[in-house]
Design a protein around this motif. Structure first.
Motif, PDB file in Angstrom:
ATOM      1  N   GLY A   1      13.941 -18.728  13.421  1.00 30.44           N
ATOM      2  CA  GLY A   1      14.541 -19.843  12.908  1.00 30.44           C
ATOM      3  C   GLY A   1      15.728 -19.420  13.344  1.00 30.44           C
ATOM      4  O   GLY A   1      16.417 -19.503  14.570  1.00 30.44           O
ATOM      5  N   GLU A   2      16.667 -19.482  12.492  1.00 31.23           N
ATOM      6  CA  GLU A   2      18.374 -19.448  12.681  1.00 31.23           C
ATOM      7  C   GLU A   2      18.777 -18.078  11.746  1.00 31.23           C
ATOM      8  O   GLU A   2      19.927 -18.020  11.871  1.00 31.23           O
ATOM      9  N   THR A   3      17.926 -17.360  11.518  1.00 36.58           N
ATOM     10  CA  THR A   3      18.192 -16.024  10.786  1.00 36.58           C
ATOM     11  C   THR A   3      18.056 -14.925  11.724  1.00 36.58           C
ATOM     12  O   THR A   3      16.858 -14.578  12.325  1.00 36.58           O
ATOM     13  N   LEU A   4      19.052 -13.963  11.945  1.00 40.43           N
ATOM     14  CA  LEU A   4      18.948 -12.650  12.639  1.00 40.43           C
ATOM     15  C   LEU A   4      19.231 -11.583  11.865  1.00 40.43           C
ATOM     16  O   LEU A   4      20.209 -11.768  10.896  1.00 40.43           O
ATOM     17  N   ARG A   5      18.559 -10.656  11.658  1.00 40.10           N
ATOM     18  CA  ARG A   5      18.493  -9.541  11.080  1.00 40.10           C
ATOM     19  C   ARG A   5      18.725  -8.198  11.712  1.00 40.10           C
ATOM     20  O   ARG A   5      17.916  -8.019  12.826  1.00 40.10           O
ATOM     21  N   LEU A   6      19.620  -7.394  11.661  1.00 41.31           N
ATOM     22  CA  LEU A   6      20.051  -6.282  12.339  1.00 41.31           C
ATOM     23  C   LEU A   6      19.941  -5.150  11.338  1.00 41.31           C
ATOM     24  O   LEU A   6      20.758  -4.987  10.656  1.00 41.31           O
ATOM     25  N   ALA A   7      18.765  -4.533  11.425  1.00 41.26           N
ATOM     26  CA  ALA A   7      18.406  -3.394  10.552  1.00 41.26           C
ATOM     27  C   ALA A   7      18.508  -1.948  10.901  1.00 41.26           C
ATOM     28  O   ALA A   7      18.405  -1.988  12.395  1.00 41.26           O
ATOM     29  N   GLU A   8      18.675  -1.152  10.148  1.00 47.31           N
ATOM     30  CA  GLU A   8      18.980   0.347  10.826  1.00 47.31           C
ATOM     31  C   GLU A   8      20.094   0.309  11.763  1.00 47.31           C
ATOM     32  O   GLU A   8      19.819   1.163  13.019  1.00 47.31           O
ATOM     33  N   LEU A   9      21.090  -0.163  11.611  1.00 46.12           N
ATOM     34  CA  LEU A   9      22.009  -0.390  12.590  1.00 46.12           C
ATOM     35  C   LEU A   9      22.856   0.988  12.610  1.00 46.12           C
ATOM     36  O   LEU A   9      23.142   1.540  11.671  1.00 46.12           O
ATOM     37  N   ASP A  10      22.942   1.539  14.028  1.00 46.35           N
ATOM     38  CA  ASP A  10      23.586   2.883  14.152  1.00 46.35           C
ATOM     39  C   ASP A  10      24.456   2.573  15.481  1.00 46.35           C
ATOM     40  O   ASP A  10      23.713   2.411  16.443  1.00 46.35           O
ATOM     41  N   GLY A  11      25.694   2.824  15.456  1.00 42.52           N
ATOM     42  CA  GLY A  11      26.456   2.582  16.422  1.00 42.52           C
ATOM     43  C   GLY A  11      27.940   3.264  16.520  1.00 42.52           C
ATOM     44  O   GLY A  11      28.336   3.880  15.826  1.00 42.52           O
TER      45      GLY A  11
ATOM     46  N   VAL B   1      22.673  -9.430   8.142  1.00 42.89           N
ATOM     47  CA  VAL B   1      21.870 -10.549   8.312  1.00 42.89           C
ATOM     48  C   VAL B   1      22.811 -11.871   8.366  1.00 42.89           C
ATOM     49  O   VAL B   1      23.571 -12.106   7.712  1.00 42.89           O
ATOM     50  N   ALA B   2      22.349 -12.540   9.319  1.00 46.60           N
ATOM     51  CA  ALA B   2      23.418 -13.474   9.971  1.00 46.60           C
ATOM     52  C   ALA B   2      22.591 -14.863  10.020  1.00 46.60           C
ATOM     53  O   ALA B   2      21.531 -14.799  10.675  1.00 46.60           O
ATOM     54  N   THR B   3      23.099 -16.139   9.887  1.00 48.15           N
ATOM     55  CA  THR B   3      22.787 -17.573  10.227  1.00 48.15           C
ATOM     56  C   THR B   3      24.031 -17.998  10.785  1.00 48.15           C
ATOM     57  O   THR B   3      25.147 -17.580  10.843  1.00 48.15           O
ATOM     58  N   PRO B   4      23.937 -19.175  11.594  1.00 45.57           N
ATOM     59  CA  PRO B   4      25.217 -19.914  11.862  1.00 45.57           C
ATOM     60  C   PRO B   4      26.101 -20.254  11.099  1.00 45.57           C
ATOM     61  O   PRO B   4      27.365 -20.367  11.365  1.00 45.57           O
TER      62      PRO B   4
END
Length: 311
Positions: A204-214, A226-229
């Protein structure tokens, strides 16, 4: 299309099989459409100057590999530029003819004098309307994206994308490749190195970036987004953040509107409702160093800042 050529062979003495030795087509055009919110058909893209070559195809053995080569240009609505594309792939169906298998896929997109190259092996399940790519790479514009375990399911209704992605590159080179102006910063060596690894879920419009390592310019970060517009919920930890290095140089206001700093370019974030927590082990701001900083983000103009100054 302008013209098409085909060669068909029948082998009765050997196996009684029909084989399409080759098929080619030139000058074809195709519209990619989808219904909009009003229920009307909307053109998403137009493929022009399409040239296609494929074969051989055994009519009785569709599970045998078939070479496909294609070139075309893509025109996007309300855009003045066209993307030139080339595709090479081996395609075949599985035993029950329900899965389209794509092997050694090589797709090149050319625009603004730059190239993006996508390489992958994928399986499209036409019965379940799902796409799986065990490994996918995308290179170009100063960046490299590697994805593993990519799965796109529920294509007919509410598509769900899952996979693990690794992005690395030079942000300044990426901006230059996209024709964007360079960012003016007090430290010219920032925005040079980025590497992010995360498990992605998008529906849909929900983006989840889990276990982020950078890592960004030598600073490491971890957590989840966790992001939406309209909103973004952050749970991030950063070991070192030198805000001063990303600030605009003194006198930028007099240099003209074409230059901007990363912080001024992020003005769009003011329209996004932020929530969550961000912790920083060491923060440098206006020449002061702070330890163990914890930001509590709320939908307010200024989130509270608690920090212990370094001695």
């Amino acid at each position: 299309w302008d013209k098409a050529r085909a060669s068909l062979a029948y082998r009765p003495l050997l196996s009684g099989e029909y084989v399409l030795d080759s098929f080619s087509m030139e000058g074809a055009a195709m519209d990619v459409t989808a219904p909009n919110e009003a229920g009307e058909t909307e053109i998403l893209a137009r493929l022009i100057d399409l040239e296609l070559d494929l074969g051989p195809v055994n009519i009785k053995q569709l599970d045998q590999p078939m070479a496909v080569d294609a070139t075309w240009r893509t025109e996007l609505p309300e855009q003045s530029m066209a993307l030139a594309s080339t595709l090479e792939v081996e395609a075949f169906l599985d035993a029950d003819l329900s899965v389209l298998c794509l092997r050694d896929l090589d797709l090149t997109l050319a625009f603004l004098g730059k190239h993006l190259v996508l390489q992958a092996d994928c399986d499209l399940n036409m019965r379940d309307m799902a796409l799986e790519c065990p490994l996918l790479t995308l290179d170009g514009l100063g960046a490299s994206l590697e994805a593993s375990g990519v799965a796109l399911s529920n294509l007919a209704e509410d598509p769900l994308l899952k996979g693990r992605f690794v992005l690395s590159g030079d942000p300044r080179e990426i901006m230059a490749g996209l024709g964007l102006p360079d960012m003016a910063t007090q430290d010219p060596d920032v925005l040079r190195r980025v590497r992010l690894e995360t498990r992605v879920e998008f529906q849909g419009e929900t983006l989840r970036l889990a276990e982020l390592d950078g890592e960004i310019d030598g600073s490491t970060l971890s957590g989840e987004i966790v992001a939406t517009p309209e909103s973004a919920e952050l749970d991030l930890h950063v070991d070192l953040l030198n805000v001063d290095g990303y600030m605009a140089p003194e006198g930028l206001e007099e240099s003209g509107p074409d230059e901007e700093s990363p912080l001024t370019a992020l003005g769009v974030l003011g329209e996004i409702e932020l929530s969550g927590h961000v912790s920083v082990e060491e923060l440098v701001l206006e020449g002061e160093t702070f330890r163990e900083v914890r930001l509590t983000l709320e939908p307010l103009p200024l989130p509270p800042l608690d920090a212990v100054p370094a001695r």
